[in-house]
Scaffold this active site. Sequence first.
Site, short mmCIF file in Angstrom:
data_model
loop_
_atom_site.label_atom_id
_atom_site.label_comp_id
_atom_site.label_asym_id
_atom_site.label_seq_id
_atom_site.Cartn_x
_atom_site.Cartn_y
_atom_site.Cartn_z
N LYS A 271 3.59 -7.81 -18.20
CA LYS A 271 4.61 -8.15 -17.20
C LYS A 271 5.92 -8.59 -17.84
O LYS A 271 6.98 -8.41 -17.25
CB LYS A 271 4.10 -9.25 -16.27
CG LYS A 271 3.01 -8.78 -15.31
CD LYS A 271 2.83 -9.75 -14.18
CE LYS A 271 1.82 -9.22 -13.17
NZ LYS A 271 1.56 -10.15 -12.09
N LYS B 196 -3.35 1.83 -14.23
CA LYS B 196 -3.92 1.17 -13.05
C LYS B 196 -3.05 1.42 -11.81
O LYS B 196 -1.83 1.44 -11.92
CB LYS B 196 -3.92 -0.34 -13.38
CG LYS B 196 -4.87 -1.17 -12.60
CD LYS B 196 -4.77 -2.62 -13.03
CE LYS B 196 -3.54 -3.29 -12.47
NZ LYS B 196 -3.59 -4.74 -12.43
N LYS C 16 1.05 -2.38 -7.54
CA LYS C 16 2.18 -2.60 -6.62
C LYS C 16 3.50 -2.35 -7.31
O LYS C 16 4.49 -2.04 -6.67
CB LYS C 16 2.20 -4.07 -6.18
CG LYS C 16 1.09 -4.46 -5.26
CD LYS C 16 1.02 -5.98 -5.14
CE LYS C 16 -0.19 -6.36 -4.31
NZ LYS C 16 -0.53 -7.76 -4.39
#
Length: 350
Positions: A120, A212, A215
């Site tokens: 992230k 993966k 969102k």
Amino acid sequence: MTTTNKTVPANRVFSGMQPTGSLHLGNYLGAMINWIAMQESHECIYCIVDLHAITLWQDPAELRQSIRKVTAAYIASGLDPKKSILFNQSQVPAHAELAWVFNCVARLGWLDRMTQFKDKAGKDKQRASVGLYVYPNLMAADILAYRATHVPVGEDQKQHLELTRDIAQKFNSDYSDGIAALGYNDGFFPLPEPVIQGAGTRVMSLRDGTKKMSKSDPSELSRINISDDADTIAKKIRKAKTDPGDLPSEVAGLDGRPEAQNLVGIFAALSQQSHDDILKDFGGGQFSKLKKELAELAVEKLAPIATEIAKLEADPAEIDRVLADGACRAREIAAPTIDQVKDIVGLLRS
Ligand code: AMP
Ligand code: TRP
């Protein structure tokens, strides 16, 4: 000093989901269907983790909307706020309070190993928020404020659960004398178990079977959102990436074919069949047949949920009422934990 041995509650389930973006098939198959199944057999506490969401900047008006939207999605998918506690993290102060204590228990070296932070934070970690770095400590606080024993999550959260266990263990050992003095002979915090089960613990992107479903993927075609309409679902599945071969007849034939593996896996999870069963029906055939039936199945499962979400969203005051009631019940469980943690650590309490 008391001599009775106090124990931790057996079989208490806790899990959380961030209110960012709309929920997708990975959230549904990896987490939500397990959460819903577990409420039949366990005491369950489910949390919309808005404090985790703001570790990355969120538009305030959108965040408020998303909290209600995720709440609606939970209820629409079958989560019953009468059976389980459903609430919003920031409405229960114990999470942030316990997270601070855990910031002082966890070691920098432990957090440095967290792969989600690396993903992230991206290339320039100096610019990441401090909150993003200590995110796993807050997650440990979420779980341990309720002294939960089981945590249903997708595969990607396994490392955070290991950290939660390390924090619980270190707290139990650093403060063992004070914990024993309160009457707990087996430690104050349980070491919670991850519950990673079902065929959908790792749903991959429809555009890249090695990534993966997420969102944050910029491509809308990469994920199926719970609230997508039938045409959108069908289009996304039709456009899903495949490879040039036919479908194999045996599970072993899926090795090294991530896109085929993913589509068969999604089919298996939605239809609650094994990979073998799916390949018995579709093995030797082209992807187009599988895709057509998968689209029908996905629409059949997701469309009623989308309709129910829209209905619930039309009454935001009712959603807020459900969350307020959930927060009240959550506070009753978490507040005594915090009081005891303060006693154990040597903090004064009012
Ligand atoms: P998040 O959307 O990151 O807040 O995740 C909420 C829950 O959904 C967690 O338990 C995740 O492990 C699970 N989850 C998220 N993405 C996926 C995915 N692609 N496949 C399976 N589970 C997922
Ligand atoms: N980190 C989890 C995720 O991104 C969300 C989460 C926050 C969570 N607190 C939790 C999950 C406590 C389980 C238990 O998916």
